[in-house]
Design a protein around this motif. Structure first.
Motif, PDB file in Angstrom:
ATOM      1  N   GLU A 296       0.813  -1.205   0.000  1.00 15.05           N
ATOM      2  CA  GLU A 296       0.000   0.000   0.000  1.00 15.05           C
ATOM      3  C   GLU A 296       0.858   1.271   0.000  1.00 15.05           C
ATOM      4  N   THR A 297       2.161   1.152   0.323  1.00 12.96           N
ATOM      5  CA  THR A 297       3.036   2.334   0.348  1.00 12.96           C
ATOM      6  C   THR A 297       3.751   2.494  -0.989  1.00 12.96           C
ATOM      7  N   VAL A 298       4.710   1.611  -1.254  1.00 11.67           N
ATOM      8  CA  VAL A 298       5.472   1.610  -2.505  1.00 11.67           C
ATOM      9  C   VAL A 298       5.706   0.144  -2.883  1.00 11.67           C
TER      10      VAL A 298
ATOM     11  N   GLU B 206      22.044  -2.408  -6.085  1.00  7.70           N
ATOM     12  CA  GLU B 206      23.329  -1.737  -5.840  1.00  7.70           C
ATOM     13  C   GLU B 206      23.248  -0.973  -4.516  1.00  7.70           C
ATOM     14  N   ARG B 207      22.678  -1.660  -3.530  1.00  6.99           N
ATOM     15  CA  ARG B 207      22.488  -1.052  -2.206  1.00  6.99           C
ATOM     16  C   ARG B 207      23.646  -1.421  -1.310  1.00  6.99           C
ATOM     17  N   PRO B 208      24.204  -0.440  -0.558  1.00  7.79           N
ATOM     18  CA  PRO B 208      25.302  -0.782   0.348  1.00  7.79           C
ATOM     19  C   PRO B 208      24.835  -1.761   1.431  1.00  7.79           C
TER      20      PRO B 208
ATOM     21  N   THR C  68      25.449  -1.839   4.363  1.00  3.97           N
ATOM     22  CA  THR C  68      25.260  -1.189   5.660  1.00  3.97           C
ATOM     23  C   THR C  68      23.830  -0.707   5.865  1.00  3.97           C
ATOM     24  N   ASP C  69      22.972  -0.863   4.850  1.00  4.54           N
ATOM     25  CA  ASP C  69      21.600  -0.348   4.915  1.00  4.54           C
ATOM     26  C   ASP C  69      20.634  -1.517   5.162  1.00  4.54           C
ATOM     27  N   PRO C  70      20.108  -1.642   6.392  1.00  2.67           N
ATOM     28  CA  PRO C  70      19.300  -2.827   6.733  1.00  2.67           C
ATOM     29  C   PRO C  70      17.940  -2.861   6.024  1.00  2.67           C
TER      30      PRO C  70
ATOM     31  N   VAL D 207      11.682  -6.600   7.168  1.00  8.12           N
ATOM     32  CA  VAL D 207      11.142  -7.950   6.987  1.00  8.12           C
ATOM     33  C   VAL D 207       9.618  -7.864   7.045  1.00  8.12           C
ATOM     34  N   HIS D 208       8.965  -8.397   6.004  1.00 10.00           N
ATOM     35  CA  HIS D 208       7.501  -8.340   5.886  1.00 10.00           C
ATOM     36  C   HIS D 208       6.874  -9.649   6.325  1.00 10.00           C
ATOM     37  N   LEU D 209       5.803  -9.540   7.093  1.00 10.81           N
ATOM     38  CA  LEU D 209       5.109 -10.704   7.642  1.00 10.81           C
ATOM     39  C   LEU D 209       3.681 -10.748   7.115  1.00 10.81           C
TER      40      LEU D 209
ATOM     41  N   LEU E 158      10.278  -4.763  11.262  1.00  6.29           N
ATOM     42  CA  LEU E 158       9.211  -5.697  10.895  1.00  6.29           C
ATOM     43  C   LEU E 158       7.958  -4.948  10.479  1.00  6.29           C
ATOM     44  N   ARG E 159       7.288  -5.467   9.428  1.00  4.13           N
ATOM     45  CA  ARG E 159       6.065  -4.790   8.974  1.00  4.13           C
ATOM     46  C   ARG E 159       5.086  -5.802   8.412  1.00  4.13           C
ATOM     47  N   VAL E 160       3.803  -5.600   8.678  1.00  2.19           N
ATOM     48  CA  VAL E 160       2.724  -6.389   8.077  1.00  2.19           C
ATOM     49  C   VAL E 160       2.005  -5.475   7.093  1.00  2.19           C
TER      50      VAL E 160
ATOM     51  N   PRO F  98      13.214  -4.213   0.575  1.00  4.37           N
ATOM     52  CA  PRO F  98      13.354  -2.755   0.520  1.00  4.37           C
ATOM     53  C   PRO F  98      12.467  -2.241  -0.611  1.00  4.37           C
ATOM     54  N   SER F  99      12.380  -0.942  -0.757  1.00  2.62           N
ATOM     55  CA  SER F  99      11.671  -0.398  -1.912  1.00  2.62           C
ATOM     56  C   SER F  99      12.372  -0.873  -3.198  1.00  2.62           C
ATOM     57  N   ALA F 100      11.590  -1.112  -4.264  1.00  2.00           N
ATOM     58  CA  ALA F 100      12.111  -1.781  -5.463  1.00  2.00           C
ATOM     59  C   ALA F 100      12.675  -0.794  -6.481  1.00  2.00           C
TER      60      ALA F 100
ATOM     61  N   GLU G  81       6.815   5.644   1.902  1.00  2.00           N
ATOM     62  CA  GLU G  81       7.069   4.411   2.629  1.00  2.00           C
ATOM     63  C   GLU G  81       6.451   4.432   4.027  1.00  2.00           C
ATOM     64  N   SER G  82       6.530   3.278   4.681  1.00  2.00           N
ATOM     65  CA  SER G  82       5.953   3.121   6.010  1.00  2.00           C
ATOM     66  C   SER G  82       6.665   4.000   7.040  1.00  2.00           C
ATOM     67  N   THR G  83       5.971   4.307   8.109  1.00  2.00           N
ATOM     68  CA  THR G  83       6.543   4.999   9.265  1.00  2.00           C
ATOM     69  C   THR G  83       7.294   3.968  10.105  1.00  2.00           C
TER      70      THR G  83
ATOM     71  N   ARG H 157      11.710   6.773  13.676  1.00  2.00           N
ATOM     72  CA  ARG H 157      12.964   6.925  12.934  1.00  2.00           C
ATOM     73  C   ARG H 157      12.739   7.481  11.534  1.00  2.00           C
ATOM     74  N   ARG H 158      11.566   7.222  10.970  1.00  2.00           N
ATOM     75  CA  ARG H 158      11.269   7.725   9.620  1.00  2.00           C
ATOM     76  C   ARG H 158       9.792   8.067   9.572  1.00  2.00           C
ATOM     77  N   PRO H 159       9.430   9.330   9.236  1.00  2.00           N
ATOM     78  CA  PRO H 159       8.011   9.632   9.044  1.00  2.00           C
ATOM     79  C   PRO H 159       7.535   8.932   7.771  1.00  2.00           C
TER      80      PRO H 159
ATOM     81  N   ALA I  91      17.877   7.265  10.691  1.00  2.00           N
ATOM     82  CA  ALA I  91      17.973   5.813  10.721  1.00  2.00           C
ATOM     83  C   ALA I  91      19.211   5.386   9.952  1.00  2.00           C
ATOM     84  N   PRO I  92      19.787   4.219  10.307  1.00  2.00           N
ATOM     85  CA  PRO I  92      20.968   3.770   9.581  1.00  2.00           C
ATOM     86  C   PRO I  92      20.655   3.654   8.102  1.00  2.00           C
ATOM     87  N   GLY I  93      21.615   3.958   7.279  1.00  2.00           N
ATOM     88  CA  GLY I  93      21.407   3.832   5.838  1.00  2.00           C
ATOM     89  C   GLY I  93      20.672   5.001   5.256  1.00  2.00           C
TER      90      GLY I  93
HETATM   91  O1  TXA Z   1       6.867   1.121   3.042  1.00  2.00           O
HETATM   92  C1  TXA Z   1       7.964   0.574   3.216  1.00  2.00           C
HETATM   93  O2  TXA Z   1       8.519   0.554   4.326  1.00  2.00           O
HETATM   94  C2  TXA Z   1       8.624  -0.075   2.001  1.00  2.00           C
HETATM   95  C3  TXA Z   1       7.745  -1.249   1.553  1.00  2.00           C
HETATM   96  C4  TXA Z   1       8.369  -2.035   0.435  1.00  2.00           C
HETATM   97  O3  TXA Z   1       7.436  -2.046   2.645  1.00  2.00           O
HETATM   98  N1  TXA Z   1       9.967  -0.514   2.303  1.00  2.00           N
HETATM   99  C5  TXA Z   1      10.986   0.347   2.481  1.00  2.00           C
HETATM  100  O4  TXA Z   1      12.224  -0.243   2.655  1.00  2.00           O
HETATM  101  O5  TXA Z   1      10.858   1.550   2.460  1.00  2.00           O
HETATM  102  P1  TXA Z   1      13.609   0.519   2.515  1.00  2.00           P
HETATM  103  O6  TXA Z   1      14.668  -0.495   2.525  1.00  2.00           O
HETATM  104  O7  TXA Z   1      13.584   1.380   1.338  1.00  2.00           O
HETATM  105  O8  TXA Z   1      13.771   1.322   3.845  1.00  2.00           O
HETATM  106  C6  TXA Z   1      14.039   0.608   5.019  1.00  2.00           C
HETATM  107  C7  TXA Z   1      14.755   1.451   6.022  1.00  2.00           C
HETATM  108  C8  TXA Z   1      16.268   1.375   5.941  1.00  2.00           C
HETATM  109  O9  TXA Z   1      16.838   2.310   5.067  1.00  2.00           O
HETATM  110  C9  TXA Z   1      16.663   1.664   7.374  1.00  2.00           C
HETATM  111  O10 TXA Z   1      16.831   3.052   7.531  1.00  2.00           O
HETATM  112  C10 TXA Z   1      15.467   1.222   8.183  1.00  2.00           C
HETATM  113  O11 TXA Z   1      14.463   0.887   7.305  1.00  2.00           O
HETATM  114  N2  TXA Z   1      15.820   0.024   8.975  1.00  2.00           N
HETATM  115  C11 TXA Z   1      15.733  -1.277   8.624  1.00  2.00           C
HETATM  116  N3  TXA Z   1      16.146  -2.063   9.616  1.00  2.00           N
HETATM  117  C12 TXA Z   1      16.495  -1.257  10.625  1.00  2.00           C
HETATM  118  C13 TXA Z   1      17.011  -1.477  11.942  1.00  2.00           C
HETATM  119  N4  TXA Z   1      17.239  -2.703  12.421  1.00  2.00           N
HETATM  120  N5  TXA Z   1      17.266  -0.386  12.704  1.00  2.00           N
HETATM  121  C14 TXA Z   1      17.021   0.851  12.240  1.00  2.00           C
HETATM  122  N6  TXA Z   1      16.546   1.132  11.006  1.00  2.00           N
HETATM  123  C15 TXA Z   1      16.289   0.096  10.219  1.00  2.00           C
END
Ligand code: TXA
Ligand code: MG
Length: 356
Positions: free
Chosen positions: A35-37, A58-60, A62-64, A67-69, A121-123, A143-145, A181-183, A195-197, A227-229
């Protein structure tokens, strides 16, 4: 070869979902709508599959990853401890645009969490995403695609523009609804920190868990460093983006004059603005458009931040597609999803902020 499978967003066809779920079980990459991206998914318990995500984007390392449930009942598969506040927040807003950070269980590979002792973690609420998780039978790291640092994809076409040939399956369920993306709320610290609005507002979160605090002051450039990354340039179009903040009148005047100056110097300028501001710019636009060097792109409206959020990333990609070299973006306020929109534009601006 990338297989693109069309799927009904409301009533996903079981055979289509099963084909994608089998790919996940076989260690392949599947892009899917939430529902987000759109997310780029792989079996979160399979380090080789997870490695493919980092390679494709091509993601470093270091960027976690998140995990979707399929449902909240799977939380304890991944988290070693679930504080009562986290459980309460999950029960209130899952399935939905909320990600919760908790201490991880050992079976979550270190590559998923970039070596951190915690896991995000996200549902998701999207029916295609939920059906995929159900049938795959494993948690899905996603992660976002998009290619690393590019705007997140809100359509399957955006996914293919960045990742065609690098992902095994794309489930095309149409445009996503929320668009940012999700909060992310971190429950490994006390009090819990946003950590992220994102798609769920801080007010919504605080209505259930009042202790949750924003990581930094709203609207400041520091929003980008929570947030990291997320320290690097993110959500960025190819064009160099400058973000304008301030009263609508002053932004309109300043963007009009900066556009004239830049176009005269040979730049191709894209103006990204809420509809009201484009209307206010209209008297200037005829002359600017005649230069052939200026494109305008609306993104929602100041009065409807949810629509601005839905349209933001597609708007950035459209301006890239017309070949502008510079984007002058006018901010909307911080009400509702406005804060998430401002956060993404702040990161894309990478320090180029004009307060007027
Ligand atoms: O809406 C969303 O959240 C989308 C959809 C696909 O679910 N996913 C998303 O993933 O935005 P991504 O990888 O683009 O952003 C995930 C961010 C990472 O950059 C990192 O900042 C944070 O989540 N993150 C992940 N694991 C973390 C952890 N253990 N501690 C702190 N921040 C973490
Ligand atoms: Mg991302």
């Amino acid at each position: 070869m990338t297989r693109v499978l069309s799927v009904d967003a409301v009533q996903p066809e079981p055979a289509v979902i099963e084909e994608a779920a089998a790919a996940i079980r076989n260690g392949q990459l599947v892009a899917f709508p939430t529902e987000t991206v759109y997310g780029l998914g792989a079996n979160a318990l399979d380090p080789a599959a997870v490695a493919k995500i980092f390679e494709a984007k091509e993601r470093p390392a270091t960027d976690p990853l998140i995990v979707h449930l399929a449902h909240i009942g799977q939380l304890s598969m991944c988290a070693s401890h679930v504080p009562p506040g986290a459980r309460k927040l999950g029960l209130a807003f899952w399935a939905g645009p909320l990600t919760i950070i908790l201490p991880k269980k050992p079976q979550i590979p270190d590559s998923v969490t970039a070596g951190l002792p915690s896991v995000a973690l996200r549902v998701p609420a999207h029916r295609v995403a939920r059906a995929l998780m159900e049938l795959a039978g494993v948690p899905v790291a996603a992660p976002s695609a998009n290619r690393f640092s590019r705007p997140s994809p809100t359509t399957a076409a955006h996914v293919l523009a960045d990742l065609d040939g690098r992902v095994d399956v794309v489930l095309d369920g149409g445009a996503t609804d929320i668009g940012v993306e999700s909060t992310i709320v971190d429950f490994t610290v006390e009090p819990p920190v946003m950590r992220r609005p994102g798609g769920l507002t801080l007010e919504q979160i605080q209505s259930v868990i009042p202790e949750v605090v924003a990581a930094v002051q709203q609207g400041s450039v520091d929003v980008a460093q929570v947030a990291p990354g997320q320290l690097t340039r993110h959500y960025a179009p190819r064009a160099e983006l400058t973000l304008y903040q301030g009263s609508a009148d002053r932004m309109v005047a300043r963007v009009a004059s900066d556009t004239r100056t830049m176009a005269a110097q040979g730049a191709r300028v894209g103006i990204l603005a809420p509809e009201e501001d484009l209307m206010a710019l209209a008297p200037e636009m005829a002359a600017l458009a005649a230069t052939g060097r200026v494109a305008v792109q609306p993104y929602g409206s100041r009065g409807d931040p949810a629509r601005s959020a839905r349209e933001l990333f597609a708007a950035l990609r459209s301006l890239d597609a017309v070949g502008v070299t510079h984007i002058l973006a006018m901010s909307i306020g911080t009400d509702g999803l406005g804060l998430a929109v401002l956060d993404r534009l702040t990161r894309a601006a990478d320090g180029r902020i004009r307060r007027v």
